[in-house]
Structures are given as structure tokens and as C-alpha cells.
Design a protein around this motif. Structure first.
Motif, PDB file in Angstrom:
ATOM      1  N   LEU A  58     -14.164   8.174  -7.218  1.00 53.90           N
ATOM      2  CA  LEU A  58     -13.145   8.328  -8.252  1.00 53.90           C
ATOM      3  C   LEU A  58     -13.770   8.284  -9.637  1.00 53.90           C
ATOM      4  N   ARG A  59     -14.697   7.368  -9.851  1.00 52.89           N
ATOM      5  CA  ARG A  59     -15.326   7.256 -11.167  1.00 52.89           C
ATOM      6  C   ARG A  59     -16.153   8.497 -11.490  1.00 52.89           C
ATOM      7  N   ALA A  60     -16.819   9.050 -10.480  1.00 53.31           N
ATOM      8  CA  ALA A  60     -17.593  10.273 -10.704  1.00 53.31           C
ATOM      9  C   ALA A  60     -16.674  11.449 -11.022  1.00 53.31           C
ATOM     10  N   ALA A  61     -15.551  11.541 -10.301  1.00 52.01           N
ATOM     11  CA  ALA A  61     -14.603  12.628 -10.560  1.00 52.01           C
ATOM     12  C   ALA A  61     -14.012  12.510 -11.960  1.00 52.01           C
ATOM     13  N   LEU A  62     -13.695  11.289 -12.382  1.00 47.89           N
ATOM     14  CA  LEU A  62     -13.146  11.086 -13.722  1.00 47.89           C
ATOM     15  C   LEU A  62     -14.163  11.439 -14.800  1.00 47.89           C
ATOM     16  N   ALA A  63     -15.408  11.050 -14.589  1.00 51.87           N
ATOM     17  CA  ALA A  63     -16.443  11.366 -15.574  1.00 51.87           C
ATOM     18  C   ALA A  63     -16.570  12.878 -15.742  1.00 51.87           C
ATOM     19  N   GLY A  64     -16.547  13.600 -14.629  1.00 48.32           N
ATOM     20  CA  GLY A  64     -16.636  15.050 -14.705  1.00 48.32           C
ATOM     21  C   GLY A  64     -15.440  15.662 -15.404  1.00 48.32           C
ATOM     22  N   TYR A  65     -14.244  15.172 -15.070  1.00 48.88           N
ATOM     23  CA  TYR A  65     -13.036  15.714 -15.690  1.00 48.88           C
ATOM     24  C   TYR A  65     -12.997  15.416 -17.184  1.00 48.88           C
ATOM     25  N   LEU A  66     -13.295  14.180 -17.559  1.00 46.52           N
ATOM     26  CA  LEU A  66     -13.247  13.807 -18.972  1.00 46.52           C
ATOM     27  C   LEU A  66     -14.246  14.609 -19.795  1.00 46.52           C
ATOM     28  N   GLY A  67     -15.390  14.913 -19.203  1.00 45.36           N
ATOM     29  CA  GLY A  67     -16.353  15.738 -19.910  1.00 45.36           C
ATOM     30  C   GLY A  67     -15.854  17.157 -20.101  1.00 45.36           C
ATOM     31  N   ARG A  68     -15.246  17.725 -19.046  1.00 40.76           N
ATOM     32  CA  ARG A  68     -14.764  19.106 -19.126  1.00 40.76           C
ATOM     33  C   ARG A  68     -13.536  19.233 -20.012  1.00 40.76           C
TER      34      ARG A  68
END
Length: 299
Positions: free
Chosen positions: A156-166
């Protein structure tokens, strides 16, 4: 000595066997029925299951059930589990829980609920959510059900990091993301450890102000105008709390010059910016505004 049981009906029974196991079980069941823990219609465990849980002889449990059936507290039918009687002479029926709050349309009421914090729940796709949940759980390893990392699942944390960056332009490291139950909990945790005073928008959300005040922090009000919060009154603040994408309740978007001023203040003083990015993605008239964290400080 007393025996405790947490069985298949999720009920904790305290059985005092000082006067005998059967008598103790009967008293425990009567008490649970009387105080509503065993509500009318509740199915009891089979005599085999309950005797195994308690370590009693099956005949002891059967005799206790038979006694309460004779008293009218339990009912038993062939081919069905023993249940608490709907109504008994000895005890009143448990009070039914109040119905869930519902909204009914009245003549003259508005067709749309525009109050803040109340999205159109009819637009939520429960079917899609259910499919996604089933797909993930069907392939997940058993260890995902353990307590795990207190920061939250790494996936979940990895998915959030990717989304927040994009989507928000945020520089996010999954190792530095902590999952909370929501903004209120996150703000409470931060208010307890970050340096004060706390500069907060005025006007702003009264609940957020109350959370910071409960943590014992002094609050410096930041006036809000059409350009958003004014950084000129940060003063001795150690932490600033902002809603830059969509200020509450004015709806103003923090002006680019003020965004740079806030980030410059944080860089020059070591101050902390807490960015409540709520509604940041919801723009219907222009491109969504990026997060302040992605804005370079003014030099």
C-alpha cells in the motif's frame, strides 16, 4: 473455580462451579439472557461443542439446557439448534437496538445535499470494490492478515508513493509513509510531537483546531483571503497547517507566490508544513493544482 468461555456466539460466560458445574452453567446462562448478552433468538452452541469448550461432560451441558428449556428461557426443535426464547415469563425480551439513522425527503427539501463532507455515496461502485477485494485476498499470502509493519502494508505504501508522485507531484519515499485512519488521526499524532506554535488558517475547520489544542499546542491564526492563507503572519510558528488546494471553508487555492513563501519559510527556519491536500484531485475547470511539497522554495 470459575471457568471462562468465549464460544461460537461470541459471548463470554463466567461459570462459577463452586455449587456444581451444572448449577454454575445454568446461572451463567440465565444471567446472560437476563442482561441481554444472549438476545432472543440467539442460537447456542451444540451441547457437544460447549462441553468441549468448557471441559464439562456433555450430559452436564445437556441437563443445563434442559432445565432452561423447562423454564421457558430456551427453545429446542428437532433438527435445529437450541435458541434463546423470543419471550420468557422470567425475563423481558431484550430491547431491540434503535434503527439506523435514515434521511427521508420531506416536501420542500432540497433535491441535493450540498453540506460539506457528504459525498454522493450512490456514485461509489460497491461491485468494483468487492471484485478488487476478492481478487487481492484470493492471491495474498497468509501473512497479510498478521499485524505486520505499524506503518502499514508495504504494498500500500509503495502504491501511494507512486500515485502521489504521478498525480500530485509529491516526492514520496514508501519507507517514510505512515498509514493512518484518516487526516484527523494523522494531525493528532503530529500535533503531539511537532514543534509549536501551530499556525492555522483562520477561518478553518474547527475540528482540526480542536485536535491541535487538545495536544496542548499554541495556535497562531493565519488570515485567509482570495489568495489563500497569508504567510506574512507566521511569526514564531514552528509548524504551519495548510489546505492549499482547496481552503476550507472559503474554497480558495493558495497563490503560487504564497506557496513559494511558505516553502521558503520552512527551508529558512526549519519549520514544518502540514499539507492537508483534501479535494486536491477534484478540479473540473482546470488542471489539478500540485501539492505544495513539490514547489521549490523562493530564494
Amino acid at each position: 473455580m470459575p471457568k471462562d468461555w468465549a464460544g461460537s456466539v461470541d459471548l463470554h460466560l463466567h461459570v462459577d462451579i463452586a455449587a456444581g458445574r451444572r448449577a454454575g452453567l445454568e446461572r451463567a446462562l440465565r444471567a446472560a439472557i437476563a442482561d441481554g448478552r444472549l438476545a432472543p433468538g440467539t442460537a447456542l452452541p451444540s451441547t457437544r461443542a460447549l462441553s468441549a469448550e468448557l471441559g464439562f461432560a456433555r450430559g452436564t451441558v445437556t441437563a443445563a439446557y434442559d432445565q432452561l428449556i423447562a423454564e421457558g428461557r430456551l427453545v429446542a426443535r428437532p433438527g435445529s439448534r437450541t435458541r434463546v426464547a423470543r419471550f420468557t415469563a422470567a425475563t423481558p425480551a431484550a430491547t431491540a437496538p434503535p434503527p439506523a439513522e435514515t434521511w427521508t425527503e420531506v416536501p420542500g427539501a432540497p433535491a441535493h445535499d450540498m453540506r460539506p463532507g457528504r459525498p454522493d455515496l450512490s456514485r461509489f461502485s460497491s461491485a468494483a470494490w468487492g471484485r478488487s477485494t476478492r481478487r487481492v485476498l484470493s492471491t495474498a499470502a497468509a501473512e497479510v492478515h498478521a499485524l505486520g509493519d505499524p506503518r502499514g502494508r508495504p504494498e500500500l505504501r509503495a502504491a501511494l508513493a507512486g500515485y502521489l508522485g504521478r498525480a500530485r507531484g509529491v516526492h514520496a519515499d514508501p519507507a517514510r509513509i505512515v498509514i493512518t485512519s484518516g487526516y484527523a488521526q494523522a494531525l493528532g499524532l503530529l500535533a503531539a510531537v511537532l514543534p509549536g506554535p501551530f499556525a492555522m488558517e483562520e477561518p478553518g475547520h474547527f475540528l482540526h483546531r480542536a485536535i491541535v489544542e487538545r495536544a496542548g499546542a499554541e495556535i497562531i491564526p493565519l488570515p485567509v483571503d482570495d489568495l489563500g492563507a497569508d504567510p506574512g503572519l507566521l511569526g514564531e510558528a514552528g509548524t504551519a497547517v495548510l489546505t492549499p488546494a482547496h481552503q476550507y471553508p472559503s474554497g480558495a487555492t493558495l497563490h503560487p507566490d504564497r506557496r513559494r513563501a511558505f516553502t521558503a519559510w520552512a527551508r529558512d527556519t526549519g519549520g514544518i508544513l502540514i499539507e492537508d491536500d483534501y479535494d486536491g484531485e477534484f478540479r473540473y475547470d482546470r488542471q489539478p493544482v500540485g501539492a505544495v511539497q513539490a514547489v521549490p522554495a523562493r530564494r
